[in-house]
Design an enzyme around this catalytic site. Structure first.
Site, PDB file in Angstrom:
ATOM      1  N   GLU A 108       0.779  -1.259  -0.100  1.00  0.00           N
ATOM      2  CA  GLU A 108      -0.191   0.206   0.013  1.00  0.00           C
ATOM      3  C   GLU A 108       0.693   1.379   0.078  1.00  0.00           C
ATOM      4  OE1 GLU A 108      -0.506  -2.527   2.047  1.00  0.00           O
ATOM      5  OE2 GLU A 108      -2.573  -3.248   1.550  1.00  0.00           O
ATOM      6  N   MET A 160      24.248   9.998   2.653  1.00  0.00           N
ATOM      7  CA  MET A 160      23.737  11.329   3.216  1.00  0.00           C
ATOM      8  C   MET A 160      23.901  11.257   4.693  1.00  0.00           C
ATOM      9  SD  MET A 160      23.349  14.421   2.528  1.00  0.00           S
ATOM     10  CE  MET A 160      22.434  15.100   1.359  1.00  0.00           C
ATOM     11  N   LYS A 217     -17.683  -1.683   5.490  1.00  0.00           N
ATOM     12  CA  LYS A 217     -17.973  -2.651   4.598  1.00  0.00           C
ATOM     13  C   LYS A 217     -19.546  -2.755   4.402  1.00  0.00           C
ATOM     14  CE  LYS A 217     -16.784  -7.366   3.368  1.00  0.00           C
ATOM     15  NZ  LYS A 217     -16.130  -8.642   3.678  1.00  0.00           N
ATOM     16  N   PHE A 220     -11.338  -8.361  13.345  1.00  0.00           N
ATOM     17  CA  PHE A 220     -10.243  -8.716  12.365  1.00  0.00           C
ATOM     18  C   PHE A 220     -10.039  -7.500  11.447  1.00  0.00           C
ATOM     19  CE2 PHE A 220      -8.912 -10.689   8.473  1.00  0.00           C
ATOM     20  CZ  PHE A 220      -7.379 -10.856   9.094  1.00  0.00           C
ATOM     21  N   GLN A 221      -8.909  -7.016  11.497  1.00  0.00           N
ATOM     22  CA  GLN A 221      -8.243  -6.029  10.719  1.00  0.00           C
ATOM     23  C   GLN A 221      -8.985  -4.751  10.868  1.00  0.00           C
ATOM     24  OE1 GLN A 221      -8.063  -7.353   6.560  1.00  0.00           O
ATOM     25  NE2 GLN A 221      -5.902  -8.123   7.019  1.00  0.00           N
TER      26      GLN A 221
END
Lengths: 579, 218
Positions: free
Chosen positions: A68, A494, A180, A130-131
């Site tokens: 993502e 760097m 959902k 869940f999630q």
């Protein structure tokens, strides 16, 4: 060539209300907002939207990313190259939290994005389902606006607001979290009305005439005026207005890295890059000018160095669309709050045509010193290993400065920004404010989707490439053409430079080993090459550019080169060091 | 510049001669007019916590206009910081308007409740004197305890704690501050401006630029 596309919205004639699911209503909204490309990754809580997407594949192109974070950086690259709003899909929980870095990056660099995340069913909110993650609260500090939809009927209006907020005023990322049940829910879809007004939100202030007049007067009286411009010029589509202002006023102008390309690198009044690794003249002369005209830039600490020694002798004119930027870091003598596409022509009209050639010559004199002390050896070394600078130099020649250059973060970024030449606006895409390693590869993918007619070259260090290297898979599957140059110095360069200069060369965990990048690329079906000899460089670059498709070129460069000039942290811009 | 002189003369009213108003910390009251939106409280609160600034008091309530909410936030900071915070708050999409004022520029009140054993208070204290002196009133009187209520400034509600402590103060609670701006003519007119799709030509919406040196701004 002008690749800019102002968002155009066509509202289809309103038919009778139809029954749609929330997911389909979302996709209808995207179509009307002119979206053609979505970067995303499916998952449990966003499945109804993906199910709806199945029927929209001919109208909406969905690019399956590999993570993502890659999705949101691709959305940023798309937005930056096209000027349109980037759209990103992710699922709930880990899908959404993986967006956070990109949201923070987009907020600080004012990139317009609309991110859609799935969320668990509304009745499960707060149950540690869940999630399930509290995405709204996690993303509040890193979004311009966010909103949770729990009822499909809200979708048309909320999406309209999301696009309006993302692209108007000072652009920024917006996140819409959709439970959902709302994605599945069927409702009577009333059609889509784009948003053009929110009563609590004023993106464009009315321009105040008296400040325009005061600014013009200061400019007309100035003996040593100096223009600093930033991304605001690009975000406001004000490149032409800006050029007219610079040319009529005859004032030397320097850029922040996000402003690069608004006028050509070779424009006679373009005196170079500002900031910590910017050019010598613009930094030194910031503390000598009498009027400083800042346009669409926010006086970031990497630009100003030590604030209490920054341009104290100068009167400051600050043009910005965001009132919170005025007086935030540097106190403005004349605040010109407004969209610079509107304010610049008003000022240009009131100023006299002028010529500041003696003052401009001072910049050129410093430039000469910088060429002798730094640039000559960086761009045209006669011996030793390949330098980062000469790669950029040869790339300029081969692309004729027509390419979009996407950089990651670190030494290669500073070198690329310093030496890459741009003929066009929206050509330098880099993570400026947040400094996100891993940005370049996915952003380059997005940039190519946003500007398919242009060559896109990603320049990445051996550290940054390994943070999002999985996006080679996205290139493989989508077939997009991206040229990838890895400048490999076998260090986190760097940080190593700082450890050398400020920590007695105590190299603490900056020695990084890499895989065989060419082999990795070939695993993804992407041809590649690695060069370490100067004599092979040009041919390899040509091969990369001429190849019909993506190509990965690794260039082994000097291990312990430092980027100079440099304004050490805590020092004034005029204390910039050439070595 | 004359703007700076204005600022100094204002500063001199309340601060010792020569003290820089921008540099001295003191109490400021934010008044924030907002839409009524879930999550906005968090959006506003994190503007302070991100900068490690403690919110001394925070109250949300309806305002004089239906559907528009009003936050009262009190912090202890310099004017310079307060001004920047105000702009950051006003930048939020659902915030309509932010004002900030010193304590001198607002009428403010806090409400406090005190629970004490009725026996003690009846036997040992002169209840009547207490009530008169501190402007308190008894809300509940039961056999086992009595609850007093008082409203006022911090020092007034604090003073009553001191007095009641020896009598076995069982519970004390104080509300957030509510404040009315002395110089404000309310939000109705302003709201009508906001509701126009296109601002009318006579609307000067960035008026804060005029008053960069004043306390009452934006």
């Amino acid at each position: 060539m002008d690749t800019r596309q102002q968002a155009t919205i066509t509202i289809p004639e309103q038919k009778e209300a139809v029954e749609l699911t929330g997911g389909a209503a979302l996709l209808e909204a995207l179509l009307i907002e002119g979206v053609d490309t979505i970067f995303g990754y499916p998952g449990g809580a966003i499945m109804p939207i993906y199910d709806a997407l199945y029927d929209y594949q001919d109208k909406l192109s969905h690019i399956l990313v590999r993570h993502e974070q890659g999705g949101i950086h691709a959305g940023q690259g798309y937005a930056r190259s096209s000027g349109k709003v980037g759209v990103v899909f992710a699922t709930s929980g880990p899908g959404a939290t993986n967006l956070v870095t990109g949201l923070a990056d987009a907020l600080i660099d004012s990139t317009p994005l609309v991110c859609i995340t799935g969320q668990v069913f509304a009745h499960l909110l707060g149950t540690d389902a869940f999630q399930e993650t509290d995405v709204i609260n996690i993303t509040t500090p890193v979004t311009k606006w966010n909103y949770q939809v729990t009822d499909a009927e809200e979708i048309p209006e909320v999406i309209a607001k999301a696009f309006y907020i993302a692209r108007s005023g000072r652009p920024g990322p917006v996140l819409i979290d959709i439970t959902k049940n709302a994605q599945i829910q069927k409702f009577s879809y009333p059609g889509y009305t784009p948003c053009d007004h929110i009563r609590s939100y004023r993106p464009k202030p009315i321009v105040r005439k008296e400040y325009i007049e005061q600014a013009a007067e200061l400019i007309n009286q100035a003996k040593k005026p100096f223009i600093l411009w930033g991304q605001g010029v690009l975000l406001g589509y004000a490149e032409n207005e800006f050029k007219a202002f610079v040319e009529k006023s005859g004032i030397p102008a320097a850029w922040t890295i996000l402003g690069a390309g608004a006028i050509k690198t070779d424009h006679p009044l373009n005196v170079g890059m500002l900031g910590m690794h910017g050019n010598y003249g613009p930094n030194v002369l910031t503390n000598e000018c009498d009027v400083l005209i800042a346009i669409g830039m926010r006086f970031d600490d990497r630009v100003t160095g030590r604030l209490d020694k920054y341009a104290k002798q100068a009167k400051i004119i600050h043009l910005d669309i965001d009132p919170a930027e005025i007086d935030k870091n540097v106190k403005a003598t004349v605040p010109v709050w407004g969209d610079c596409k509107e304010t610049l022509p008003l000022i240009t009209e009131l100023i006299q045509s002028n010529d500041h050639s003696a003052w401009l010559q001072k910049f050129r004199n410093y430039e000469k010193q910088e060429i002798e002390a730094v640039i000559q050896d960086e761009l045209f070394p006669s011996s030793g290993q390949i330098t980062m600078g000469e790669v950029i130099q040869q790339l300029n020649e081969l692309t004729k400065s027509e390419a979009i250059i996407v950089t990651d973060v670190g030494q290669h970024q500073m070198v690329a920004c310093r030496y890459a030449k741009f003929n066009h606006t929206r050509s330098n895409i880099t993570s400026g404010g947040l400094g996100t390693m891993g940005f370049a590869l996915p952003a380059a993918i997005g940039a190519k989707f946003g500007a398919p007619g242009r060559t896109v070259v990603a320049i990445i260090g051996d550290g940054g490439i390994q943070m999002t290297i999985q996006e080679l898979g996205t290139i493989m599957q989508s077939g997009i053409h991206v040229k990838i140059i890895i400048l490999n110095n076998e260090f986190l360069g760097m940080v190593r430079q700082w450890q050398e200069l400020f920590h007695d060369k105590r190299y603490s965990f900056v020695n990084i080993t890499s895989p065989n990048f060419v082999t990795v690329a070939s695993g993804y079906g992407i041809p590649g090459k690695s060069v370490s000899e100067r004599k092979d460089l040009k041919e390899a670059l040509k091969e990369m550019l001429n190849h019909q498709g993506s190509f990965l070129l690794e260039v082994m460069v000097t291990k312990e080169n430092n980027v100079f000039p440099m304004v050490p942290q805590g020092c004034s811009v005029s204390e910039i060091r050439l070595k | 510049m004359s703007k700076d002189q204005n600022k100094m003369s204002k500063a001199n009213k309340v601060l010792p001669q020569g003290e820089d108003l921008g540099g001295a910390k003191r109490e400021y009251n934010f008044t924030v007019y907002t839409e009524n939106q879930i999550g906005l409280l968090n959006r506003i609160a994190i503007i302070f916590s991100r900068r490690k600034i403690n919110i001394e008091s925070l109250n949300t309530s309806p305002s004089e206009i239906e559907s528009i909410h009003r936050f009262n936030i009190v912090i202890h900071e310099t004017e310079d910081v307060v001004r920047k915070l105000a702009r950051q708050i006003e930048k939020q999409v659902e915030v309509l308007k932010v004002y900030f004022n010193t304590n001198e520029d607002v009428i403010w009140q806090e409400l406090a409740l005190y629970k004490v054993p009725t026996d003690n208070i009846a036997e040992k204290a002169s209840v009547e004197r207490l009530l008169r002196q501190y402007g308190a009133r008894a809300v509940v009187i039961r056999k086992d305890y009595t609850v007093f209520e008082t409203t006022g400034h911090r020092e007034e509600t604090d003073a009553l704690i001191e007095v009641l402590q020896p009598f076995g103060l069982i519970e004390f609670v104080r509300s957030a501050r509510v404040a009315i701006i002395k110089g404000s003519s309310g939000f109705n007119v302003k709201l009508r401006e906001f509701e126009r799709t296109e601002p009318a030509p006579d609307v000067v919406e960035n008026e804060y630029l005029n008053k960069r040196g004043d306390i009452f701004t934006m």
